[in-house]
Design a protein around this motif. Structure first.
Motif, mmCIF file in Angstrom:
data_model
loop_
_atom_site.group_PDB
_atom_site.id
_atom_site.type_symbol
_atom_site.label_atom_id
_atom_site.label_comp_id
_atom_site.label_asym_id
_atom_site.label_seq_id
_atom_site.Cartn_x
_atom_site.Cartn_y
_atom_site.Cartn_z
ATOM 1 N N VAL A 93 0.818 -1.207 0.000
ATOM 2 C CA VAL A 93 0.000 0.000 0.000
ATOM 3 C C VAL A 93 0.857 1.265 0.000
ATOM 4 O O VAL A 93 0.521 2.257 -0.676
ATOM 5 C CB VAL A 93 -0.977 -0.006 1.206
ATOM 6 C CG1 VAL A 93 -0.222 -0.056 2.532
ATOM 7 C CG2 VAL A 93 -1.915 1.179 1.156
ATOM 8 N N GLU A 94 1.979 1.254 0.721
ATOM 9 C CA GLU A 94 2.820 2.447 0.811
ATOM 10 C C GLU A 94 3.367 2.851 -0.557
ATOM 11 O O GLU A 94 3.423 4.040 -0.896
ATOM 12 C CB GLU A 94 3.980 2.201 1.781
ATOM 13 C CG GLU A 94 3.573 1.972 3.223
ATOM 14 C CD GLU A 94 3.200 0.534 3.528
ATOM 15 O OE1 GLU A 94 2.971 0.225 4.708
ATOM 16 O OE2 GLU A 94 3.159 -0.306 2.586
ATOM 17 N N GLY A 154 -5.021 -3.511 2.120
ATOM 18 C CA GLY A 154 -3.915 -2.674 1.663
ATOM 19 C C GLY A 154 -3.058 -3.367 0.630
ATOM 20 O O GLY A 154 -2.817 -4.568 0.705
ATOM 21 N N GLY A 203 -1.767 5.649 -6.743
ATOM 22 C CA GLY A 203 -2.948 4.868 -6.447
ATOM 23 C C GLY A 203 -3.464 4.084 -7.641
ATOM 24 O O GLY A 203 -2.857 4.037 -8.714
ATOM 25 N N GLU A 206 0.583 4.038 -3.123
ATOM 26 C CA GLU A 206 0.227 5.443 -2.917
ATOM 27 C C GLU A 206 1.251 6.364 -3.575
ATOM 28 O O GLU A 206 0.889 7.376 -4.177
ATOM 29 C CB GLU A 206 0.120 5.735 -1.414
ATOM 30 C CG GLU A 206 -1.084 5.072 -0.755
ATOM 31 C CD GLU A 206 -1.090 5.246 0.754
ATOM 32 O OE1 GLU A 206 -0.081 5.769 1.304
ATOM 33 O OE2 GLU A 206 -2.094 4.858 1.390
ATOM 34 N N ARG A 207 2.533 6.013 -3.485
ATOM 35 C CA ARG A 207 3.571 6.836 -4.121
ATOM 36 C C ARG A 207 3.458 6.822 -5.643
ATOM 37 O O ARG A 207 3.887 7.761 -6.323
ATOM 38 C CB ARG A 207 4.955 6.351 -3.685
ATOM 39 C CG ARG A 207 5.345 6.818 -2.287
ATOM 40 C CD ARG A 207 6.599 6.119 -1.788
ATOM 41 N NE ARG A 207 7.705 6.152 -2.743
ATOM 42 C CZ ARG A 207 8.824 5.445 -2.599
ATOM 43 N NH1 ARG A 207 8.964 4.645 -1.551
ATOM 44 N NH2 ARG A 207 9.792 5.535 -3.495
#
Length: 274
Positions: free
Chosen positions: A193-194, A220, A201, A197-198
Motif C-alpha cells: 500500500v505504501e 492494503g 494509487g 500510494e507513491r
C-alpha cells in the motif's frame, strides 16, 4: 514451464504473520490445488504436510485427507518457522506442487509464503487458468496487507527476486526495505500500500497502460497483472511494467548473473526513469 507465486509478509501483515500464512495455505488448497486434493481422497495423489515451530524442534506431520484442514491451520496460526505441503502423483519422481512458508532466510518476524507448480499443473497460455491464478492470489492476500509478491514462470523456489539477483541485493535487505523499494516485478506484481500510494494509487496504475488488471486489496496493497496470460508476458510487456514501477524500484544498474540465466529484467537503472 513451471510457475512460482511468492509473497513477503512482515510486521505490517494484518492480523500477524501466522494469520497470513494460514490464509495462504487455505487459499492454495481451496484454489490451485483443489482438484489434486480431491484426487487424494480416492487414492489418485499423495500429500505430505509438515510444520516446524523452531529449528531445534522436531517437525509435526498432518494427514490432510483424514484429519482435514483444521489441525494444520491451527498450527500455522502460531507462526511456525517452516511449513510445507508437497503433492505427488502415483509413480511420480518429483512433486507436482509444493506449498511452503519459511522465515529462515528472510528472518523473523518476516516470512515468505510460496507456491510452486510444475509444468503438469501450470497452463501458462490458458487465459481462464491464468485468471484463476490471479483470483487465488487476491483471495489469499485480500485481508493480509502484504509487503510484496510476484508470480513468475520457470523460476526456482527461492526467496530471491529478479532484482535481488541482478542488483546483488541481499534478501534480508530487500525484505527489510520492501515498503520503501519494491522488491521486484514480474507477470503479476503485488505492490504494498505504501508504494502504491507513491505511484498515484489505483487510478494512476490503471492509466499507465502497463497492466491489463489492477486489483486493490481490502487490507492494503494492489495486485498488478501485466498481460492476460503468462505466455503473453513479452519483453515489451516487461518494459512497460518496469517503466510504470520505476519510481519505487531500488536504484542501481542491473547486471546479468550467469548463475541465474533465466532471470528476466530490464537492463536499466530505475533512476533513469523514476
Amino acid at each position: 514451464m513451471s510457475l512460482l507465486a511468492s509473497v513477503t509478509l512482515d510486521p505490517g501483515t494484518q492480523g500477524g504473520t501466522g494469520a497470513g500464512i494460514a490464509s495462504w495455505f487455505e487459499a492454495v488448497l481451496a484454489g490451485p490445488l483443489a482438484e489434486v486434493m480431491d484426487r487424494e481422497r480416492s487414492g489418485g495423489a499423495t500429500s505430505l504436510a509438515v510444520t516446524r515451530m523452531e529449528e531445534s524442534e522436531e517437525s509435526k506431520e498432518f494427514f490432510l485427507p483424514s484429519d482435514g484442514w483444521g489441525p494444520m491451520r491451527q498450527e500455522l496460526m502460531r507462526d511456525p518457522e517452516t511449513a510445507n505441503v508437497v503433492l505427488l502423483l502415483p509413480d511420480s519422481e518429483r512433486p507436482i506442487a509444493h506449498v511452503r512458508s519459511s522465515s529462515i532466510r528472510v528472518r523473523r518476524p518476516n516470512v515468505e509464503v510460496q507456491l510452486l507448480l510444475d509444468e503438469q499443473m501450470a497452463r501458462l497460455d490458458d487465459g481462464e487458468y491464468c485468471e484463476s491464478l490471479v483470483d487465488f492470489l487476491v483471495s489469499a492476500l485480500n485481508s493480509v496487507n502484504p509487503a510484496f509478491g510476484h508470480v513468475s514462470a520457470d523460476q526456482p523456489m527461492t526467496e530471491k527476486t529478479n532484482l535481488d539477483v541482478v542488483l546483488g541485493r541481499k534478501v534480508r535487505k530487500s525484505v527489510a526495505e520492501a515498503r520503501q523499494f519494491l522488491r521486484g516485478y514480474s507477470w503479476v506484481t503485488v505492490c504494498p500500500v505504501e508504494l502504491a500510494e507513491r505511484l498515484g494509487g489505483v487510478s494512476s496504475l490503471e492509466s499507465s497502460g502497463a497492466f491489463c488488471s489492477v486489483i486493490p486489496l481490502a487490507a492494503g496493497g494492489v495486485v498488478l497483472q501485466a498481460t492476460e496470460t503468462i505466455f503473453e508476458y513479452s519483453d515489451e510487456a516487461m518494459r512497460r511494467v518496469f517503466s510504470a514501477l520505476a519510481p519505487v524500484l531500488p536504484p542501481g544498474f542491473p547486471a546479468f548473473d550467469p548463475a541465474n540465466p533465466d532471470v528476466r529484467f530490464v537492463p536499466k537503472d530505475a533512476r533513469q526513469l523514476g
